[in-house]
Motif scaffolding. Structure first.
Motif, PDB file in Angstrom:
ATOM      1  N   GLU A 192       0.661  -1.232   0.408  1.00  0.00           N
ATOM      2  CA  GLU A 192      -0.075  -0.072  -0.198  1.00  0.00           C
ATOM      3  C   GLU A 192       1.001   1.212  -0.088  1.00  0.00           C
ATOM      4  OE1 GLU A 192      -3.788   1.961   2.984  1.00  0.00           O
ATOM      5  OE2 GLU A 192      -2.844   0.121   3.011  1.00  0.00           O
ATOM      6  N   GLU A 193       1.968   1.718   0.791  1.00  0.00           N
ATOM      7  CA  GLU A 193       2.937   2.411   0.589  1.00  0.00           C
ATOM      8  C   GLU A 193       3.864   2.500  -1.015  1.00  0.00           C
ATOM      9  OE1 GLU A 193       6.734   4.115   3.264  1.00  0.00           O
ATOM     10  OE2 GLU A 193       5.551   2.185   4.345  1.00  0.00           O
ATOM     11  N   ARG A 194       4.524   1.318  -1.073  1.00  0.00           N
ATOM     12  CA  ARG A 194       4.926   1.471  -2.768  1.00  0.00           C
ATOM     13  C   ARG A 194       3.768   1.973  -3.979  1.00  0.00           C
ATOM     14  NH1 ARG A 194       5.938  -3.276  -2.515  1.00  0.00           N
ATOM     15  NH2 ARG A 194       4.731  -4.072  -3.384  1.00  0.00           N
ATOM     16  N   GLN A 195       2.392   2.018  -3.917  1.00  0.00           N
ATOM     17  CA  GLN A 195       1.318   1.897  -4.374  1.00  0.00           C
ATOM     18  C   GLN A 195       1.225   3.815  -4.117  1.00  0.00           C
ATOM     19  OE1 GLN A 195      -1.972  -0.932  -4.473  1.00  0.00           O
ATOM     20  NE2 GLN A 195      -0.241  -2.820  -4.764  1.00  0.00           N
ATOM     21  N   ASP A 196       1.196   3.538  -3.180  1.00  0.00           N
ATOM     22  CA  ASP A 196       0.810   5.682  -2.292  1.00  0.00           C
ATOM     23  C   ASP A 196       2.167   6.663  -3.840  1.00  0.00           C
ATOM     24  OD1 ASP A 196      -1.376   4.966  -1.236  1.00  0.00           O
ATOM     25  OD2 ASP A 196      -0.602   5.082   0.629  1.00  0.00           O
ATOM     26  N   LYS A 197       3.558   6.291  -2.881  1.00  0.00           N
ATOM     27  CA  LYS A 197       4.568   6.386  -3.852  1.00  0.00           C
ATOM     28  C   LYS A 197       4.360   6.301  -5.369  1.00  0.00           C
ATOM     29  CE  LYS A 197       7.640   6.262   0.302  1.00  0.00           C
ATOM     30  NZ  LYS A 197       7.686   7.863   0.740  1.00  0.00           N
ATOM     31  N   ILE A 198       4.086   5.318  -6.187  1.00  0.00           N
ATOM     32  CA  ILE A 198       3.897   5.171  -7.773  1.00  0.00           C
ATOM     33  C   ILE A 198       2.888   6.435  -8.017  1.00  0.00           C
ATOM     34  CG2 ILE A 198       3.130   3.812  -9.492  1.00  0.00           C
ATOM     35  CD1 ILE A 198       4.136   1.634  -7.563  1.00  0.00           C
ATOM     36  N   ILE A 199       1.728   6.577  -7.527  1.00  0.00           N
ATOM     37  CA  ILE A 199       0.658   7.940  -7.129  1.00  0.00           C
ATOM     38  C   ILE A 199       1.686   8.934  -7.724  1.00  0.00           C
ATOM     39  CG2 ILE A 199      -1.130   8.905  -7.166  1.00  0.00           C
ATOM     40  CD1 ILE A 199      -1.306   6.137  -8.206  1.00  0.00           C
ATOM     41  N   GLN A 200       2.384   9.533  -6.673  1.00  0.00           N
ATOM     42  CA  GLN A 200       3.053  10.813  -6.450  1.00  0.00           C
ATOM     43  C   GLN A 200       3.335  10.813  -7.840  1.00  0.00           C
ATOM     44  OE1 GLN A 200       4.652  10.957  -2.526  1.00  0.00           O
ATOM     45  NE2 GLN A 200       3.162  10.222  -1.117  1.00  0.00           N
ATOM     46  N   LEU A 201       4.750   9.971  -7.954  1.00  0.00           N
ATOM     47  CA  LEU A 201       5.809   9.114  -9.122  1.00  0.00           C
ATOM     48  C   LEU A 201       4.861   9.814 -10.167  1.00  0.00           C
ATOM     49  CD1 LEU A 201       8.004   6.934  -8.475  1.00  0.00           C
ATOM     50  CD2 LEU A 201       9.038   9.117  -8.852  1.00  0.00           C
ATOM     51  N   LEU A 202       3.869   9.781 -10.764  1.00  0.00           N
ATOM     52  CA  LEU A 202       3.344   9.714 -11.424  1.00  0.00           C
ATOM     53  C   LEU A 202       1.984  11.187 -11.635  1.00  0.00           C
ATOM     54  CD1 LEU A 202       0.877   6.428 -12.200  1.00  0.00           C
ATOM     55  CD2 LEU A 202       1.887   7.306 -14.304  1.00  0.00           C
ATOM     56  N   ASN A 203       1.886  11.406 -10.923  1.00  0.00           N
ATOM     57  CA  ASN A 203       1.818  13.121 -10.389  1.00  0.00           C
ATOM     58  C   ASN A 203       2.950  13.807 -10.890  1.00  0.00           C
ATOM     59  OD1 ASN A 203      -1.401  12.308 -10.032  1.00  0.00           O
ATOM     60  ND2 ASN A 203      -0.200  12.369  -7.513  1.00  0.00           N
ATOM     61  N   ASP A 204       3.817  13.365 -10.398  1.00  0.00           N
ATOM     62  CA  ASP A 204       5.232  14.660 -11.253  1.00  0.00           C
ATOM     63  C   ASP A 204       5.645  14.219 -11.851  1.00  0.00           C
ATOM     64  OD1 ASP A 204       5.219  15.287  -8.254  1.00  0.00           O
ATOM     65  OD2 ASP A 204       6.638  13.900  -7.260  1.00  0.00           O
ATOM     66  N   ARG A 205       5.673  13.074 -12.724  1.00  0.00           N
ATOM     67  CA  ARG A 205       6.158  12.775 -13.851  1.00  0.00           C
ATOM     68  C   ARG A 205       5.022  12.873 -14.828  1.00  0.00           C
ATOM     69  NH1 ARG A 205      10.053   8.283 -11.956  1.00  0.00           N
ATOM     70  NH2 ARG A 205      11.594   9.595 -10.802  1.00  0.00           N
ATOM     71  N   GLY A 206       3.080  12.337 -14.752  1.00  0.00           N
ATOM     72  CA  GLY A 206       2.878  11.349 -15.932  1.00  0.00           C
ATOM     73  C   GLY A 206       2.536  10.700 -16.421  1.00  0.00           C
ATOM     74  N   LYS A 207       4.574  10.218 -16.010  1.00  0.00           N
ATOM     75  CA  LYS A 207       4.100   8.749 -16.360  1.00  0.00           C
ATOM     76  C   LYS A 207       4.975   8.133 -15.285  1.00  0.00           C
ATOM     77  CE  LYS A 207       8.021   9.468 -19.613  1.00  0.00           C
ATOM     78  NZ  LYS A 207       8.402   9.661 -21.361  1.00  0.00           N
ATOM     79  N   VAL A 208       5.233   6.721 -15.375  1.00  0.00           N
ATOM     80  CA  VAL A 208       5.864   5.318 -14.433  1.00  0.00           C
ATOM     81  C   VAL A 208       6.339   3.814 -15.728  1.00  0.00           C
ATOM     82  CG1 VAL A 208       5.599   6.775 -12.521  1.00  0.00           C
ATOM     83  CG2 VAL A 208       4.338   4.278 -13.175  1.00  0.00           C
TER      84      VAL A 208
END
Length: 253
Positions: free
Chosen positions: A4-20
């Motif tokens: 859950e914590e990892r997925q939250d960080k993935i969403i944060q990265l997506l908001n910053d970058r637009g893609k992962v």
């Protein structure tokens, strides 16, 4: 780290970058690529992203409608990189148009600090103010109805003034682009119609925008990608978007 914590960080990265990218996430979190794919499937199921080949992008979202004061403090480093590229494209003795855009304020500041002798036409107050002590820059304001939230002039009077000029290069702001339906959008119809007039007045029309705006939409379409010569970005978008831009013959700078 819990999933859950990892997925939250993935969403944060997506908001910053637009893609992962799966491989990069695997290295960042020190887990297997299969583990990351499982995370992305879970997030997609919850409607938080859309999986792509090798990674994921944000679901398209409505661009946040904020005024210039707030936007000036957002994504500053990305805007500086975009402004550096745009500034390098401007030659002495050219006539350019700087549309309502916080990135264009930075371009104006760079021109003011340079020795380039250019004519700048603009409908944005902060762009005009950037040249208050610059004898080598000729500044022409459009006039028109002043919109405080935009820090500039839009509407019929501004459009009439713009239509009288022919500029070498126009640098235009946008709140979002959908490369799949080729739409370039903003929030306000009057602002959009003013931008449309700027494109018509320009020999070359350039959008200045952060890459994340490929995943955002405004409410008013003012142009098609086919109306644009190039887009000035801080970073190249993902391969899928690049292919669509190539189809529309839009250059990425």
């Amino acid at each position: 780290m819990f999933a859950e914590e990892r997925q939250d960080k993935i969403i944060q990265l997506l908001n910053d970058r637009g893609k992962v990218v799966v491989k990069e996430l695997s290295e960042l979190f020190d887990v297997t690529e299969d583990c990351i794919r499982k995370d992305l499937r879970s997030l997609e199921k919850n409607g938080l992203l859309k999986r792509t080949y090798g990674g994921a992008v944000l679901n398209r979202q409505q661009a946040p409608n904020s005024d210039v004061v707030n936007r000036r403090t957002q994504n500053v480093e990305a805007k500086k990189r975009i402004a550096d590229k745009a500034f390098s494209m401007i030659a002495s003795n050219e006539t350019i148009f700087l549309d309502i855009s916080t990135t264009n304020i930075i371009i104006a500041e760079k021109l003011a600090a340079s020795n380039k002798r250019v004519t700048v036409i603009t409908n944005m107050i902060d762009v005009i103010n950037a040249f208050s002590n610059s004898d080598h820059i000729k500044v022409i304001g459009t006039g028109g109805v002043y919109y405080k939230e935009l820090d500039g002039f839009i509407g019929s009077t501004a459009i009439e003034t713009i239509s009288r000029y022919k500029v070498d290069k126009a640098f235009i702001g946008s709140v979002g682009i959908n490369v799949f339906d080729k739409s370039v959008t903003t929030f306000d119809a009057e602002d959009g119609n003013t931008k449309k007039a700027i494109i018509s007045a320009a020999k070359k029309a350039y959008l200045v925008m952060e890459s994340k705006k490929f995943y955002m939409d405004g409410v008013y379409k003012f142009a098609s990608l086919f109306d644009i010569d190039a887009i000035v970005l801080e970073d190249k978008p993902d391969e899928k978007i690049m292919k669509e831009l190539e189809k529309a013959e839009v250059e990425i700078i």
